[in-house]
Design a protein around this motif. Structure first.
Motif, PDB file in Angstrom:
ATOM      1  N   SER A  86       0.852  -1.281   0.105  1.00 34.58           N
ATOM      2  CA  SER A  86      -0.072  -0.079   0.002  1.00 34.58           C
ATOM      3  C   SER A  86       0.985   1.127  -0.128  1.00 34.58           C
ATOM      4  O   SER A  86       1.876   1.190   0.730  1.00 34.58           O
ATOM      5  N   ILE A  87       0.504   2.116  -0.882  1.00 36.76           N
ATOM      6  CA  ILE A  87       1.256   3.445  -0.954  1.00 36.76           C
ATOM      7  C   ILE A  87       0.848   4.429   0.174  1.00 36.76           C
ATOM      8  O   ILE A  87      -0.322   4.608   0.275  1.00 36.76           O
ATOM      9  N   ARG A 125       2.681   7.996  -9.302  1.00 37.45           N
ATOM     10  CA  ARG A 125       1.718   8.802  -9.961  1.00 37.45           C
ATOM     11  C   ARG A 125       1.591   9.877  -8.959  1.00 37.45           C
ATOM     12  O   ARG A 125       1.252  11.069  -9.627  1.00 37.45           O
ATOM     13  N   GLY A 126       1.567   9.686  -7.994  1.00 34.00           N
ATOM     14  CA  GLY A 126       0.835  10.924  -6.892  1.00 34.00           C
ATOM     15  C   GLY A 126       2.129  11.624  -6.434  1.00 34.00           C
ATOM     16  O   GLY A 126       1.954  12.522  -5.587  1.00 34.00           O
ATOM     17  N   GLY A 127       3.399  11.493  -6.864  1.00 33.94           N
ATOM     18  CA  GLY A 127       4.473  12.191  -6.488  1.00 33.94           C
ATOM     19  C   GLY A 127       5.322  11.426  -5.700  1.00 33.94           C
ATOM     20  O   GLY A 127       5.500  10.177  -5.477  1.00 33.94           O
ATOM     21  N   ASN A 128       6.098  12.009  -4.672  1.00 30.25           N
ATOM     22  CA  ASN A 128       6.795  11.489  -3.784  1.00 30.25           C
ATOM     23  C   ASN A 128       6.176  10.425  -2.627  1.00 30.25           C
ATOM     24  O   ASN A 128       5.030  11.037  -2.107  1.00 30.25           O
ATOM     25  N   SER A 129       6.415   9.330  -2.491  1.00 33.64           N
ATOM     26  CA  SER A 129       5.673   8.258  -1.991  1.00 33.64           C
ATOM     27  C   SER A 129       6.596   7.056  -1.322  1.00 33.64           C
ATOM     28  O   SER A 129       7.657   6.924  -1.732  1.00 33.64           O
ATOM     29  N   TYR A 180       5.096  -9.210   9.357  1.00 38.87           N
ATOM     30  CA  TYR A 180       6.255  -9.050   8.955  1.00 38.87           C
ATOM     31  C   TYR A 180       5.834  -7.854   7.859  1.00 38.87           C
ATOM     32  O   TYR A 180       4.771  -7.870   7.196  1.00 38.87           O
ATOM     33  N   PHE A 181       6.809  -6.765   7.894  1.00 37.47           N
ATOM     34  CA  PHE A 181       6.680  -5.780   6.823  1.00 37.47           C
ATOM     35  C   PHE A 181       7.994  -5.260   6.302  1.00 37.47           C
ATOM     36  O   PHE A 181       8.886  -5.309   6.887  1.00 37.47           O
ATOM     37  N   GLU A 182       7.845  -4.637   5.382  1.00 40.02           N
ATOM     38  CA  GLU A 182       9.089  -3.850   4.721  1.00 40.02           C
ATOM     39  C   GLU A 182       8.550  -2.658   4.073  1.00 40.02           C
ATOM     40  O   GLU A 182       7.397  -2.318   3.623  1.00 40.02           O
ATOM     41  N   LEU A 183       9.568  -1.550   3.880  1.00 36.08           N
ATOM     42  CA  LEU A 183       9.459  -0.297   3.312  1.00 36.08           C
ATOM     43  C   LEU A 183      10.147  -0.175   1.859  1.00 36.08           C
ATOM     44  O   LEU A 183      11.347  -0.760   1.785  1.00 36.08           O
ATOM     45  N   SER A 184       9.530   0.460   0.834  1.00 41.87           N
ATOM     46  CA  SER A 184      10.418   0.833  -0.242  1.00 41.87           C
ATOM     47  C   SER A 184       9.722   2.033  -0.912  1.00 41.87           C
ATOM     48  O   SER A 184       8.859   2.747  -0.376  1.00 41.87           O
ATOM     49  N   GLY A 185      10.272   2.378  -1.956  1.00 39.19           N
ATOM     50  CA  GLY A 185       9.818   3.483  -2.838  1.00 39.19           C
ATOM     51  C   GLY A 185       8.442   3.353  -3.151  1.00 39.19           C
ATOM     52  O   GLY A 185       8.170   2.146  -3.532  1.00 39.19           O
ATOM     53  N   GLY A 186       7.647   4.364  -3.498  1.00 33.90           N
ATOM     54  CA  GLY A 186       6.183   4.179  -3.926  1.00 33.90           C
ATOM     55  C   GLY A 186       6.111   3.665  -5.143  1.00 33.90           C
ATOM     56  O   GLY A 186       5.249   3.081  -5.733  1.00 33.90           O
ATOM     57  N   GLN A 187       7.248   3.610  -6.142  1.00 31.20           N
ATOM     58  CA  GLN A 187       7.325   2.997  -7.483  1.00 31.20           C
ATOM     59  C   GLN A 187       7.523   1.495  -7.705  1.00 31.20           C
ATOM     60  O   GLN A 187       7.450   1.073  -8.696  1.00 31.20           O
ATOM     61  N   ALA A 199       0.179  10.346  10.850  1.00 33.39           N
ATOM     62  CA  ALA A 199       1.834  10.344  10.738  1.00 33.39           C
ATOM     63  C   ALA A 199       2.072   9.137   9.770  1.00 33.39           C
ATOM     64  O   ALA A 199       3.338   9.285   9.645  1.00 33.39           O
ATOM     65  N   ILE A 200       1.127   8.125   9.573  1.00 31.38           N
ATOM     66  CA  ILE A 200       1.396   6.997   8.543  1.00 31.38           C
ATOM     67  C   ILE A 200       0.618   7.381   7.356  1.00 31.38           C
ATOM     68  O   ILE A 200       1.320   6.976   6.385  1.00 31.38           O
ATOM     69  N   ALA A 201      -0.436   7.833   7.265  1.00 34.99           N
ATOM     70  CA  ALA A 201      -1.309   8.016   6.206  1.00 34.99           C
ATOM     71  C   ALA A 201      -0.588   9.102   5.419  1.00 34.99           C
ATOM     72  O   ALA A 201      -0.498   8.974   4.370  1.00 34.99           O
ATOM     73  N   THR A 202       0.314   9.963   6.030  1.00 37.84           N
ATOM     74  CA  THR A 202       1.068  10.798   5.095  1.00 37.84           C
ATOM     75  C   THR A 202       2.369  10.705   6.132  1.00 37.84           C
ATOM     76  O   THR A 202       2.479  10.816   7.147  1.00 37.84           O
ATOM     77  N   ARG A 203       3.310  10.443   5.090  1.00 39.30           N
ATOM     78  CA  ARG A 203       4.695  10.228   5.751  1.00 39.30           C
ATOM     79  C   ARG A 203       5.579  11.699   6.158  1.00 39.30           C
ATOM     80  O   ARG A 203       5.582  12.360   4.941  1.00 39.30           O
ATOM     81  N   TYR A 204       6.005  12.031   7.333  1.00 38.65           N
ATOM     82  CA  TYR A 204       6.565  13.147   7.608  1.00 38.65           C
ATOM     83  C   TYR A 204       7.786  12.838   7.966  1.00 38.65           C
ATOM     84  O   TYR A 204       8.556  13.758   7.945  1.00 38.65           O
ATOM     85  N   ASP A 205       8.440  11.614   8.384  1.00 38.19           N
ATOM     86  CA  ASP A 205       9.785  11.613   8.765  1.00 38.19           C
ATOM     87  C   ASP A 205      10.754  11.148   7.591  1.00 38.19           C
ATOM     88  O   ASP A 205      10.152  10.771   6.631  1.00 38.19           O
ATOM     89  N   LYS A 206      11.915  11.871   7.683  1.00 36.98           N
ATOM     90  CA  LYS A 206      12.924  12.037   6.457  1.00 36.98           C
ATOM     91  C   LYS A 206      13.558  10.658   6.459  1.00 36.98           C
ATOM     92  O   LYS A 206      13.743   9.937   5.446  1.00 36.98           O
ATOM     93  N   LEU A 207      13.865  10.010   7.527  1.00 39.18           N
ATOM     94  CA  LEU A 207      14.596   8.859   7.883  1.00 39.18           C
ATOM     95  C   LEU A 207      13.683   7.496   7.596  1.00 39.18           C
ATOM     96  O   LEU A 207      12.810   7.423   8.238  1.00 39.18           O
ATOM     97  N   ALA A 208      14.060   6.647   6.859  1.00 45.81           N
ATOM     98  CA  ALA A 208      13.436   5.367   6.809  1.00 45.81           C
ATOM     99  C   ALA A 208      13.196   4.501   7.932  1.00 45.81           C
ATOM    100  O   ALA A 208      12.153   4.040   8.328  1.00 45.81           O
ATOM    101  N   ARG A 209      14.249   4.771   8.743  1.00 43.66           N
ATOM    102  CA  ARG A 209      14.542   3.950  10.247  1.00 43.66           C
ATOM    103  C   ARG A 209      13.358   4.499  11.035  1.00 43.66           C
ATOM    104  O   ARG A 209      12.669   3.895  11.802  1.00 43.66           O
ATOM    105  N   ASN A 210      13.184   5.842  11.000  1.00 49.76           N
ATOM    106  CA  ASN A 210      11.939   6.505  11.873  1.00 49.76           C
ATOM    107  C   ASN A 210      10.790   5.999  11.277  1.00 49.76           C
ATOM    108  O   ASN A 210       9.640   5.855  12.317  1.00 49.76           O
ATOM    109  N   ASP A 211      10.629   6.430   9.923  1.00 51.15           N
ATOM    110  CA  ASP A 211       9.396   5.663   9.490  1.00 51.15           C
ATOM    111  C   ASP A 211       8.857   4.212   9.591  1.00 51.15           C
ATOM    112  O   ASP A 211       8.003   3.877   9.943  1.00 51.15           O
ATOM    113  N   GLN A 212       9.932   3.372   9.531  1.00 48.09           N
ATOM    114  CA  GLN A 212       9.742   2.097   9.966  1.00 48.09           C
ATOM    115  C   GLN A 212       9.419   1.869  11.379  1.00 48.09           C
ATOM    116  O   GLN A 212       8.407   0.977  11.717  1.00 48.09           O
ATOM    117  N   SER A 213       9.705   2.604  12.269  1.00 50.18           N
ATOM    118  CA  SER A 213       9.567   2.222  13.748  1.00 50.18           C
ATOM    119  C   SER A 213       7.968   2.904  13.969  1.00 50.18           C
ATOM    120  O   SER A 213       7.595   2.293  14.823  1.00 50.18           O
TER     121      SER A 213
END
Length: 253
Positions: free
Chosen positions: A94-95, A117-121, A136-143, A223-237
């Protein structure tokens, strides 16, 4: 007083888990620190706007940052989800849109930020068990295409009897990987497939909404529906903390 999220029983459990990791001392003030983190996660406000009832905003942020560097939130999530039911495993992606402040970082691709398509994601790749609870989960770029993370999702999840996914995971390589691990797959083929979908268990496939429900559950936090954290580590947490909250009712009466 701002609305709080933790009951006494929930905090007792979480504080015990945090202490068991050996990374955090059990201090009474940590409860309001965690409440402050949850408040910010729920509302999406800047740290500087955190209500004073949670303590000085920079104190809450420093503890938040220190805990994330230690991987505390991921450890709490992994501790809570260890009693999962992996008979069925549902996977999906999910993006979420990345706010312009969160995207203003060097090498965004290294921080799981990409252009869609929606920009940075950012895309959250998730696996849930038979009860729809995250394992379990992982993060990646929206594309990034869902199927690219299909095999790693299965590798990182408990061994399942059946893996269910949508057409985005239509890949013979992924099917063979699932079979190699001793599991069955329920993955519909695309319309242009010559083989067709006569072998698909459509009754089981209907339960795929469980993984979509999990996304809906965590996206109620701004804060999850829209990502505000710059670092992937912070967003993942932050995402790990939201998934951990889904497990709390299974532990606390």
């Amino acid at each position: 007083m701002p609305r709080l999220m933790l009951t006494d029983d929930s905090w007792t459990l979480l504080s015990r888990i945090m202490s068991l990791t050996g990374r955090v001392y059990n201090k009474p003030e940590h409860r309001m620190t965690l409440e402050g983190i949850l408040y910010r996660m729920r509302t999406g406000i800047p740290w500087r706007d955190l209500p004073k009832e949670f303590g000085a905003w920079n104190t809450v942020f420093r503890r938040f940052n220190a805990w994330l560097k230690k991987g505390l939130m991921m450890e709490v999530f992994q501790f809570l989800n260890r009693f999962n039911d992996p008979e069925w495993l549902f996977i999906d992606g999910s993006i979420v849109k990345t706010h312009q402040d969160g995207a203003s970082v060097k090498a965004p691709s290294e921080q799981a930020i990409g252009k869609s398509r929606g920009g940075n994601s950012t895309k959250i790749h998730l696996a849930v068990d038979s009860g729809g609870l995250p394992v379990y989960f992982e993060l990646s770029g929206g594309q990034v295409n869902d199927v690219i993370h299909g095999e790693s999702l299965i590798l990182g999840s408990p061994k399942a009897k059946i893996v269910v996914a949508d057409k985005g995971y239509d890949s013979q390589t992924l099917r063979e990987s699932i079979q190699h691990k001793g599991a069955q797959h329920v993955i519909p083929r695309k319309r242009n497939s010559k083989q067709g979908n006569e072998d698909i268990d459509w009754c089981l496939y209907r339960y795929r909404h469980l993984v979509e429900n999990a996304f809906l559950n965590i996206k109620k936090y701004h804060a999850i529906a829209t990502r505000y954290d710059k670092l992937a580590r912070n967003d993942q947490s932050v995402v790990a903390l939201a998934f951990a909250l889904m497990w709390l009712p299974m532990w606390v009466d």
